[in-house]
Design a protein around this motif. Sequence first.
Motif, PDB file in Angstrom:
ATOM      1  N   ALA A  80      -0.947  -2.334  -1.175  1.00 49.99           N
ATOM      2  CA  ALA A  80      -1.312  -1.209  -0.312  1.00 49.99           C
ATOM      3  C   ALA A  80      -0.728  -1.369   1.081  1.00 49.99           C
ATOM      4  O   ALA A  80      -0.235  -0.402   1.683  1.00 49.99           O
ATOM      5  CB  ALA A  80      -2.834  -1.076  -0.244  1.00 49.99           C
ATOM      6  N   GLU A  81      -0.761  -2.598   1.578  1.00 50.28           N
ATOM      7  CA  GLU A  81      -0.228  -2.853   2.921  1.00 50.28           C
ATOM      8  C   GLU A  81       1.281  -2.613   2.968  1.00 50.28           C
ATOM      9  O   GLU A  81       1.801  -2.001   3.918  1.00 50.28           O
ATOM     10  CB  GLU A  81      -0.537  -4.279   3.343  1.00 50.28           C
ATOM     11  N   GLY A  82       1.982  -3.106   1.962  1.00 51.37           N
ATOM     12  CA  GLY A  82       3.436  -2.933   1.939  1.00 51.37           C
ATOM     13  C   GLY A  82       3.834  -1.484   1.803  1.00 51.37           C
ATOM     14  O   GLY A  82       4.774  -1.013   2.457  1.00 51.37           O
ATOM     15  N   ALA A  83       3.128  -0.738   0.941  1.00 53.76           N
ATOM     16  CA  ALA A  83       3.447   0.680   0.763  1.00 53.76           C
ATOM     17  C   ALA A  83       3.147   1.479   2.025  1.00 53.76           C
ATOM     18  O   ALA A  83       3.915   2.366   2.419  1.00 53.76           O
ATOM     19  CB  ALA A  83       2.662   1.236  -0.422  1.00 53.76           C
ATOM     20  N   THR A 124       4.374  -4.542 -15.155  1.00 51.74           N
ATOM     21  CA  THR A 124       3.727  -3.252 -14.904  1.00 51.74           C
ATOM     22  C   THR A 124       3.348  -3.101 -13.434  1.00 51.74           C
ATOM     23  O   THR A 124       3.351  -1.982 -12.902  1.00 51.74           O
ATOM     24  CB  THR A 124       2.481  -3.078 -15.793  1.00 51.74           C
ATOM     25  N   ARG A 125       3.070  -4.207 -12.769  1.00 51.94           N
ATOM     26  CA  ARG A 125       2.726  -4.159 -11.350  1.00 51.94           C
ATOM     27  C   ARG A 125       3.887  -3.611 -10.527  1.00 51.94           C
ATOM     28  O   ARG A 125       3.713  -2.673  -9.737  1.00 51.94           O
ATOM     29  CB  ARG A 125       2.344  -5.544 -10.842  1.00 51.94           C
ATOM     30  N   VAL A 126       5.061  -4.178 -10.689  1.00 52.85           N
ATOM     31  CA  VAL A 126       6.173  -3.766  -9.826  1.00 52.85           C
ATOM     32  C   VAL A 126       6.698  -2.385 -10.218  1.00 52.85           C
ATOM     33  O   VAL A 126       7.036  -1.581  -9.357  1.00 52.85           O
ATOM     34  CB  VAL A 126       7.305  -4.814  -9.821  1.00 52.85           C
ATOM     35  N   HIS A 127       6.750  -2.095 -11.515  1.00 47.40           N
ATOM     36  CA  HIS A 127       7.292  -0.792 -11.920  1.00 47.40           C
ATOM     37  C   HIS A 127       6.273   0.324 -11.715  1.00 47.40           C
ATOM     38  O   HIS A 127       6.587   1.339 -11.075  1.00 47.40           O
ATOM     39  CB  HIS A 127       7.726  -0.837 -13.388  1.00 47.40           C
ATOM     40  N   LEU A 128       5.083   0.157 -12.257  1.00 48.07           N
ATOM     41  CA  LEU A 128       4.122   1.264 -12.248  1.00 48.07           C
ATOM     42  C   LEU A 128       3.329   1.323 -10.945  1.00 48.07           C
ATOM     43  O   LEU A 128       3.282   2.364 -10.284  1.00 48.07           O
ATOM     44  CB  LEU A 128       3.192   1.131 -13.455  1.00 48.07           C
ATOM     45  N   ARG A 129       2.715   0.211 -10.544  1.00 49.88           N
ATOM     46  CA  ARG A 129       2.003   0.222  -9.260  1.00 49.88           C
ATOM     47  C   ARG A 129       2.991   0.362  -8.107  1.00 49.88           C
ATOM     48  O   ARG A 129       2.666   0.986  -7.078  1.00 49.88           O
ATOM     49  CB  ARG A 129       1.174  -1.052  -9.101  1.00 49.88           C
ATOM     50  N   GLY A 130       4.196  -0.182  -8.274  1.00 49.16           N
ATOM     51  CA  GLY A 130       5.228  -0.057  -7.245  1.00 49.16           C
ATOM     52  C   GLY A 130       5.771   1.352  -7.105  1.00 49.16           C
ATOM     53  O   GLY A 130       6.472   1.659  -6.139  1.00 49.16           O
ATOM     54  N   PRO A 134       3.680   3.621  -3.099  1.00 44.84           N
ATOM     55  CA  PRO A 134       4.509   4.368  -2.139  1.00 44.84           C
ATOM     56  C   PRO A 134       4.312   5.875  -2.245  1.00 44.84           C
ATOM     57  O   PRO A 134       4.271   6.579  -1.228  1.00 44.84           O
ATOM     58  CB  PRO A 134       5.941   3.958  -2.512  1.00 44.84           C
ATOM     59  N   LEU A 135       4.173   6.373  -3.487  1.00 48.04           N
ATOM     60  CA  LEU A 135       3.957   7.804  -3.671  1.00 48.04           C
ATOM     61  C   LEU A 135       2.628   8.232  -3.062  1.00 48.04           C
ATOM     62  O   LEU A 135       2.528   9.271  -2.403  1.00 48.04           O
ATOM     63  CB  LEU A 135       4.004   8.136  -5.164  1.00 48.04           C
ATOM     64  N   LYS A 136       1.577   7.436  -3.257  1.00 45.43           N
ATOM     65  CA  LYS A 136       0.267   7.764  -2.694  1.00 45.43           C
ATOM     66  C   LYS A 136       0.322   7.855  -1.174  1.00 45.43           C
ATOM     67  O   LYS A 136      -0.188   8.830  -0.583  1.00 45.43           O
ATOM     68  CB  LYS A 136      -0.751   6.703  -3.111  1.00 45.43           C
ATOM     69  N   HIS A 137       0.947   6.866  -0.533  1.00 48.34           N
ATOM     70  CA  HIS A 137       0.964   6.858   0.931  1.00 48.34           C
ATOM     71  C   HIS A 137       1.898   7.938   1.485  1.00 48.34           C
ATOM     72  O   HIS A 137       1.576   8.555   2.511  1.00 48.34           O
ATOM     73  CB  HIS A 137       1.350   5.464   1.435  1.00 48.34           C
ATOM     74  N   ALA A 154       9.461  18.175   0.884  1.00 50.40           N
ATOM     75  CA  ALA A 154       9.457  16.770   0.483  1.00 50.40           C
ATOM     76  C   ALA A 154       9.937  16.619  -0.952  1.00 50.40           C
ATOM     77  O   ALA A 154       9.698  17.481  -1.805  1.00 50.40           O
ATOM     78  CB  ALA A 154       8.059  16.184   0.641  1.00 50.40           C
ATOM     79  N   ARG A 155      10.588  15.503  -1.202  1.00 55.38           N
ATOM     80  CA  ARG A 155      11.151  15.219  -2.516  1.00 55.38           C
ATOM     81  C   ARG A 155      10.831  13.785  -2.921  1.00 55.38           C
ATOM     82  O   ARG A 155      10.951  12.858  -2.105  1.00 55.38           O
ATOM     83  CB  ARG A 155      12.677  15.399  -2.519  1.00 55.38           C
ATOM     84  N   VAL A 156      10.450  13.608  -4.192  1.00 52.59           N
ATOM     85  CA  VAL A 156      10.239  12.281  -4.759  1.00 52.59           C
ATOM     86  C   VAL A 156      11.090  12.166  -6.015  1.00 52.59           C
ATOM     87  O   VAL A 156      11.091  13.073  -6.859  1.00 52.59           O
ATOM     88  CB  VAL A 156       8.758  12.048  -5.119  1.00 52.59           C
ATOM     89  N   VAL A 157      11.814  11.064  -6.123  1.00 54.75           N
ATOM     90  CA  VAL A 157      12.581  10.765  -7.333  1.00 54.75           C
ATOM     91  C   VAL A 157      12.078   9.437  -7.877  1.00 54.75           C
ATOM     92  O   VAL A 157      12.249   8.389  -7.240  1.00 54.75           O
ATOM     93  CB  VAL A 157      14.097  10.685  -7.057  1.00 54.75           C
TER      94      VAL A 157
END
Length: 306
Positions: A80-83, A124-130, A134-137, A154-157
Amino acid sequence: MSSPTALCAGRVAVVTGAGRGLGRAHALALAAEGARVVVNDLGVGLDGSGGATAPAQQVVEEIRAAGGEAVAHCADIATAEGAASLVATALDAFGGLDTLVNNAGFLRDRMLVNLDEDDWDAVTRVHLRGHFLPLKHAAAHWRSEAKAGRVPEARVVNTSSGAGLLGSVGQVCYSAAKAGIVALTLVAAAELGRYGVQVNAIAPAARTRMTEETFAATMAAPAAGAFDAMAPENVSPLVAWLGSAASAGVSGRVFEAEAGRITVMEGWRPGPTADKGARWSPAEAGEAATALLARAEPPQPVYGAR
């Protein structure tokens, strides 16, 4: 380094996992189209171990040397902090955020019966939570902007994979995470459209650290001057377009991109159906399912299946 089209002029883009491979190519392509870029990368090994700031900083220097603007971000976006700091870096350095490209990932390939739960959790942590954090924040920022009367473009890929769409033998956790990214994309597109946010995903095929052994075993290196079908730069033009205002109206879509080919992927849709209007017995259900399967399209094969 500007392109004649300058599709992303005035935009601020964030690319995760941008120190090498596809992420690096995406960051350079966005910068070439006029975007100011936050280059995120932890600089870890192929399996997620270690870490260094050099890969991200090298891409920043490439962009600056070509006349663009970029800054590095080397925090872990699966926290959460990094994102949160990723979004804050874009706002502090460039005064805004318009495009988020989620690309970070690594591999720990095992057959299912040999896969440790720690490897499952790490991938799964790096791909899915990763992707999620970032998308949430970023979405929280865009929602605040929209509620203040400044509706963004805004755009997300997001980055899925053929492994997430079809499955891949020996990559059960990677495939599951990449399939989850497709579902995340569809839900985010539905939820965030009201705030001016479009969310799409790509399923790229290119030569990167994660695929170089596979392609080395199956494809010869291109001749000098020939089209390099597996270059990661082949995927990035689509990413730059999806990340620009020019892609208005495109959301909730998944694109496969490989070499010179772009394909709109069409996922689960209702096929043959039968309705008894009452409860089936097990035998009846089996008979109905067998008849429906005879009318259905055969599934695409899982990568690596014999």
